[in-house]
Design a protein around this motif. Structure first.
Motif, PDB file in Angstrom:
ATOM      1  N   ILE A 105       6.429  11.481   0.012  1.00 41.90           N
ATOM      2  CA  ILE A 105       6.434  12.594   0.961  1.00 41.90           C
ATOM      3  C   ILE A 105       6.769  13.891   0.229  1.00 41.90           C
ATOM      4  N   THR A 106       5.964  14.913   0.464  1.00 43.78           N
ATOM      5  CA  THR A 106       6.192  16.220  -0.120  1.00 43.78           C
ATOM      6  C   THR A 106       5.674  17.287   0.834  1.00 43.78           C
ATOM      7  N   ALA A 107       5.726  18.553   0.415  1.00 43.03           N
ATOM      8  CA  ALA A 107       5.241  19.665   1.237  1.00 43.03           C
ATOM      9  C   ALA A 107       4.546  20.673   0.344  1.00 43.03           C
ATOM     10  N   ASP A 108       3.734  21.509   0.970  1.00 39.86           N
ATOM     11  CA  ASP A 108       2.959  22.489   0.212  1.00 39.86           C
ATOM     12  C   ASP A 108       3.520  23.899   0.334  1.00 39.86           C
TER      13      ASP A 108
ATOM     14  N   ILE B 150       9.739  18.288   0.779  1.00 40.96           N
ATOM     15  CA  ILE B 150      10.206  19.478   0.067  1.00 40.96           C
ATOM     16  C   ILE B 150       9.157  19.889  -0.955  1.00 40.96           C
ATOM     17  N   PRO B 151       8.735  21.154  -0.985  1.00 42.34           N
ATOM     18  CA  PRO B 151       7.751  21.595  -1.980  1.00 42.34           C
ATOM     19  C   PRO B 151       8.259  21.351  -3.398  1.00 42.34           C
ATOM     20  N   GLY B 152       7.401  20.778  -4.227  1.00 42.53           N
ATOM     21  CA  GLY B 152       7.756  20.532  -5.618  1.00 42.53           C
ATOM     22  C   GLY B 152       8.523  19.255  -5.860  1.00 42.53           C
ATOM     23  N   LEU B 153       8.902  18.527  -4.812  1.00 44.70           N
ATOM     24  CA  LEU B 153       9.637  17.278  -4.960  1.00 44.70           C
ATOM     25  C   LEU B 153       8.900  16.150  -4.231  1.00 44.70           C
ATOM     26  N   ILE B 154       9.118  14.927  -4.688  1.00 49.34           N
ATOM     27  CA  ILE B 154       8.540  13.748  -4.053  1.00 49.34           C
ATOM     28  C   ILE B 154       9.687  12.867  -3.557  1.00 49.34           C
ATOM     29  N   ASN B 155       9.759  12.656  -2.252  1.00 44.16           N
ATOM     30  CA  ASN B 155      10.715  11.720  -1.675  1.00 44.16           C
ATOM     31  C   ASN B 155       9.996  10.433  -1.285  1.00 44.16           C
ATOM     32  N   GLU B 156      10.735   9.338  -1.305  1.00 48.88           N
ATOM     33  CA  GLU B 156      10.153   8.038  -1.007  1.00 48.88           C
ATOM     34  C   GLU B 156      10.797   7.414   0.226  1.00 48.88           C
ATOM     35  N   ALA B 157      10.029   6.578   0.892  1.00 44.97           N
ATOM     36  CA  ALA B 157      10.531   5.782   2.010  1.00 44.97           C
ATOM     37  C   ALA B 157       9.572   4.606   2.178  1.00 44.97           C
TER      38      ALA B 157
ATOM     39  N   MET C 185       0.853  -1.188   0.000  1.00 49.13           N
ATOM     40  CA  MET C 185       0.000   0.000   0.000  1.00 49.13           C
ATOM     41  C   MET C 185       0.891   1.240   0.000  1.00 49.13           C
ATOM     42  N   THR C 186       0.310   2.368  -0.379  1.00 53.81           N
ATOM     43  CA  THR C 186       1.063   3.620  -0.487  1.00 53.81           C
ATOM     44  C   THR C 186       0.347   4.718   0.277  1.00 53.81           C
ATOM     45  N   ILE C 187       1.103   5.449   1.072  1.00 53.16           N
ATOM     46  CA  ILE C 187       0.592   6.593   1.824  1.00 53.16           C
ATOM     47  C   ILE C 187       1.276   7.860   1.308  1.00 53.16           C
ATOM     48  N   LYS C 188       0.491   8.857   0.957  1.00 53.70           N
ATOM     49  CA  LYS C 188       1.045  10.151   0.573  1.00 53.70           C
ATOM     50  C   LYS C 188       1.014  11.071   1.795  1.00 53.70           C
ATOM     51  N   VAL C 189       2.165  11.643   2.125  1.00 59.84           N
ATOM     52  CA  VAL C 189       2.306  12.541   3.277  1.00 59.84           C
ATOM     53  C   VAL C 189       2.648  13.929   2.750  1.00 59.84           C
ATOM     54  N   THR C 190       1.845  14.929   3.137  1.00 59.81           N
ATOM     55  CA  THR C 190       2.088  16.308   2.723  1.00 59.81           C
ATOM     56  C   THR C 190       2.219  17.179   3.959  1.00 59.81           C
ATOM     57  N   GLY C 191       3.304  17.931   4.036  1.00 57.76           N
ATOM     58  CA  GLY C 191       3.531  18.817   5.167  1.00 57.76           C
ATOM     59  C   GLY C 191       3.007  20.211   4.904  1.00 57.76           C
ATOM     60  N   TYR C 192       2.342  20.761   5.909  1.00 59.12           N
ATOM     61  CA  TYR C 192       1.833  22.137   5.863  1.00 59.12           C
ATOM     62  C   TYR C 192       2.283  22.848   7.141  1.00 59.12           C
ATOM     63  N   GLN C 193       2.283  24.169   7.104  1.00 59.78           N
ATOM     64  CA  GLN C 193       2.498  24.925   8.349  1.00 59.78           C
ATOM     65  C   GLN C 193       1.143  25.034   9.069  1.00 59.78           C
TER      66      GLN C 193
END
Length: 303
Positions: free
Chosen positions: A185-188, A206-213, A117-125
């Protein structure tokens, strides 16, 4: 001090997933990734211990055996080719021996293939958004209201009254155990960093980039972490809580969170009849024709 140094290896082996007071070593974690990091760390630790014992033992012996009070006279030479070769070649061999397993473990830590399964994580302030890709489930997770009220009240929290102060959230990330889970994992807005120590890895958002783990949690439980990047004035109020459940319980939770399937509205009174394709009309026409033939073939009733 000597007793503390003697007890250090035993205390190091005794540490578990969650941090404890006076902890002297990293935790073992609850995932394969965390275990690989712990094993690599312990190998390097014991190599350093052996080198330290040899070097400081030789220094202590030399200072005691060849001290000036016993009439020792220092040798008058500036270079020793044999000694220089030894203390150059031996460290290189040690580094190569340690680098081989460390590189293999590092490659394995980034191998996200065969994930279930895949989880997308997006960081916000200052919160996290989680999306269960392909499942239609998503939500945001932010600092628990009780912790937020406590930090703004001016009171001093205690371990008894607030055991997880600033480490609680309103909606934890729920995951199944014994399942390889891929994270994207990315950020907005700004750079964040998703970090749960018990899982054994940390990844920048990181905004604009997708990192994996990836992770594969081996034990049910609740595991806490924080944003590990200085993402703004409220950086310290962006916790992470992972709740690991057995597979059956996770499927029940996921089914309860999925949105209900939309029910098609009933046709309004007086609305035109729906279009019927020739394929749909053919069985009805055939049935009507059969009824007509049967009527014609039936004998007329006797008077």
């Amino acid at each position: 001090m000597l007793l503390a140094l003697v007890a250090l290896p035993g205390m190091a082996l005794a540490q578990q997933a969650d941090p404890k007071q006076w902890q002297l070593n990293m935790g073992k974690g609850v995932t394969q990734t965390a275990r690989m990091a712990y094993e690599a760390h312990m190998v390097v630790l014991w190599v350093c211990v052996v080198i330290g014992v040899i070097v400081f033992g030789a220094m202590g012996y030399a200072m005691f055996k060849f001290r000036k009070s016993k009439g020792a006279v220092a040798a008058q030479f500036s270079h020793n080719t044999t000694a220089e070769l030894i203390w150059t070649i031996v460290p290189v061999i040690i580094l190569v021996v340690m680098a081989w397993p460390a590189t293999a473990k590092l490659i394995a830590m980034y191998d996200t293939r065969d994930s279930e399964m895949t989880i997308k994580v997006t960081g916000y302030q200052w919160m996290w958004k989680y999306e269960y890709l392909g499942q239609g489930v998503e939500f945001t997770s932010r600092l628990d209201r009780g912790s937020d009220q406590m930090r703004q009240s001016g009171q001093v929290p205690t371990a008894a009254s607030n055991p997880h102060y600033l480490l609680d959230v309103d909606h934890p990330l729920v995951l199944p155990v014994d399942t390889k889970i891929r994270f994207v994992i990315t950020a907005d807005d700004v750079i964040h960093s998703w970090w749960v120590p018990a899982l054994g890895w940390k990844q920048d958002a990181i905004p604009g980039l997708i990192n994996e783990a990836w992770t594969n949690i081996e034990q049910p439980g609740v595991y806490r972490g924080q944003c590990a990047e200085l993402c703004g004035k409220d950086h310290g109020f962006m916790p992470i809580v992972v709740r690991a459940l057995p597979k059956a319980e996770f499927q029940q939770w996921l089914a309860a969170r999925k949105p209900a399937a939309p029910v098609p509205p009933a046709p309004a009174e007086g609305s035109p009849a729906p279009d019927i394709t020739p394929e749909q009309a053919a069985p009805a026409a055939t049935s009507a024709s059969a009824r007509s033939d049967a009527t014609q073939a039936a004998p007329a009733p006797q008077a």
